[in-house]
Scaffold this motif. Structure first.
Motif, PDB file in Angstrom:
ATOM      1  N   SER A  12     -19.979  -6.673  37.678  1.00 18.09           N
ATOM      2  CA  SER A  12     -19.252  -5.845  36.719  1.00 18.09           C
ATOM      3  C   SER A  12     -18.083  -5.167  37.425  1.00 18.09           C
ATOM      4  N   SER A  13     -17.122  -4.726  36.633  1.00 14.67           N
ATOM      5  CA  SER A  13     -15.943  -4.116  37.256  1.00 14.67           C
ATOM      6  C   SER A  13     -16.302  -2.806  37.942  1.00 14.67           C
ATOM      7  N   ALA A  14     -17.307  -2.119  37.416  1.00  7.56           N
ATOM      8  CA  ALA A  14     -17.727  -0.872  38.063  1.00  7.56           C
ATOM      9  C   ALA A  14     -18.314  -1.161  39.446  1.00  7.56           C
ATOM     10  N   GLU A  15     -19.107  -2.213  39.541  1.00  6.81           N
ATOM     11  CA  GLU A  15     -19.670  -2.582  40.847  1.00  6.81           C
ATOM     12  C   GLU A  15     -18.555  -2.943  41.826  1.00  6.81           C
ATOM     13  N   ALA A  17     -15.494  -1.890  41.706  1.00  5.51           N
ATOM     14  CA  ALA A  17     -14.774  -0.664  42.056  1.00  5.51           C
ATOM     15  C   ALA A  17     -15.494   0.063  43.182  1.00  5.51           C
TER      16      ALA A  17
END
Lengths: 80, 264
Positions: A12-15, A17
């Motif tokens: 995921s993009s949060a991971e 980031a």
């Protein structure tokens, strides 16, 4: 495309980031703590280049913390 | 009386420092503490508007430190409580108009009268930041869960550590539960893992903040607002109470609930 759907999910993009931050901050924290490192690097290049031929890009200056002691690690590959 | 100087700062601009300062100042005042909030973002005054006090400014913080007026003359009393005062930023000057020693002198003087002195710091690490940092007993760092804001927050934390400011805590602002759930926004725990300083608050994204700011009424005055509740909890923690962190959940309409039911 349909195959992609069944494949393992991408990070995921949060991971992503978080990982990017962890890497860049580990690097920045060192240079923030010892702002002289860049000048030291320049001075070392100047001095050593007087005696041997070196590639400035290959020089690596690191400051590491190992429990109570800090280790200044300088790597200078010398061209033959 | 020996008041406490709380500085609210951030690395990146636009993460909600002034909104945070306004809410915490008002929250502390509503609980009976005597509070003064000082806007140190000189040249870019904002706190006065968020508090709805912009019409009452006669003297500002530069006038005070330059001794063009008495401190008392620059204290603007809040409309809602007798416990809250504001000292506004100067708008026609720049950050070099105030020196850290002058701010320390001012806060030392105010400590005799007030329980809390809240300093709204400018963003970043330039001169203005030192004005707000050096007098601080405690520093609250505000960040959003965005990669650039977190990175800049880390830099500020590094500078505070280098200056022996050990009393630091973190507010994670504008957390959007829907995006966190989708994996498109770092969660509270993600940010904490990266920054590793004590957490003092998590504030959900609240679309009402814009309208609260429009009318000069911080969200802590609105009992049903999600962000207002979060700020109330932070105020309790500042006062040393152990309040559990509220869970930030999605607020869904009926229609969205039905859609997500079919999605899951």
């Amino acid at each position: 495309m349909l195959l992609d759907f069944f494949r393992k999910k991408r990070k995921s993009s949060a991971e992503q980031a978080k990982e990017r931050l962890q890497i860049i901050l580990a690097h920045e924290r060192v240079s923030n703590k010892a702002p002289f490192l860049d000048d030291l690097r320049k001075d070392l290049i100047k001095v050593i280049a007087k005696y041997v031929e070196i590639d400035p890009d290959q020089i690596d200056v690191k400051l590491q913390k190992d429990n109570a002691i800090e280790i200044l690690e300088i790597n200078i590959p010398i061209n033959k | 009386m020996a008041g406490k100087v709380l500085t609210i700062t951030s690395g990146k601009g636009g993460v909600g420092k002034s909104t945070t300062t306004a809410n915490l100042a008002l929250g502390l005042a509503l609980l009976g503490k005597k509070v003064v909030a000082i806007d140190l973002d000189i040249g870019l005054r904002n706190l006065d508007m968020i508090l709805g006090l912009e019409n009452r400014i006669v003297y500002d913080v530069v006038n005070v430190v330059e001794k063009a007026c008495k401190i008392k003359q620059a204290l603007i009393k809040d409309k809602r409580t007798d416990n809250l005062y504001l000292i506004a930023a100067a708008q026609t000057r720049d950050k070099s108009a105030v020196k850290p020693e002058q701010v320390i002198e001012l806060t030392d003087e105010l400590k005799k009268e007030f329980d809390f002195i809240l300093l709204d710091s400018p963003a970043g690490i330039e001169g203005g930041f030192r004005n707000a940092m050096l007098p601080a007993d405690e520093v609250i760092i505000v960040t959003t869960p965005e990669i650039s804001a977190v990175r800049d927050a880390d830099r500020v934390i590094g500078i505070l550590e280098a200056n022996n400011k050990k009393e630091m805590s973190l507010i994670i602002n504008r957390v959007n539960p829907t995006l966190v759930k989708k994996g498109d926004m770092m969660s509270k725990d993600d940010v904490l893992q990266v920054l590793s300083i004590p957490l003092i608050g998590v504030v959900p994204e609240d679309e009402n903040i814009v309208s609260y700011t429009n009318i000069g009424e911080p969200s802590i005055l609105h009992p049903n607002s999600q962000s207002g509740k979060a700020y109330k909890n932070i105020v309790q923690r500042i006062l040393g109470k152990d309040v559990p962190f509220m869970e930030i959940v999605e607020k869904k309409g009926l229609f969205e609930k039905i859609i997500s039911f079919f999605k899951e």
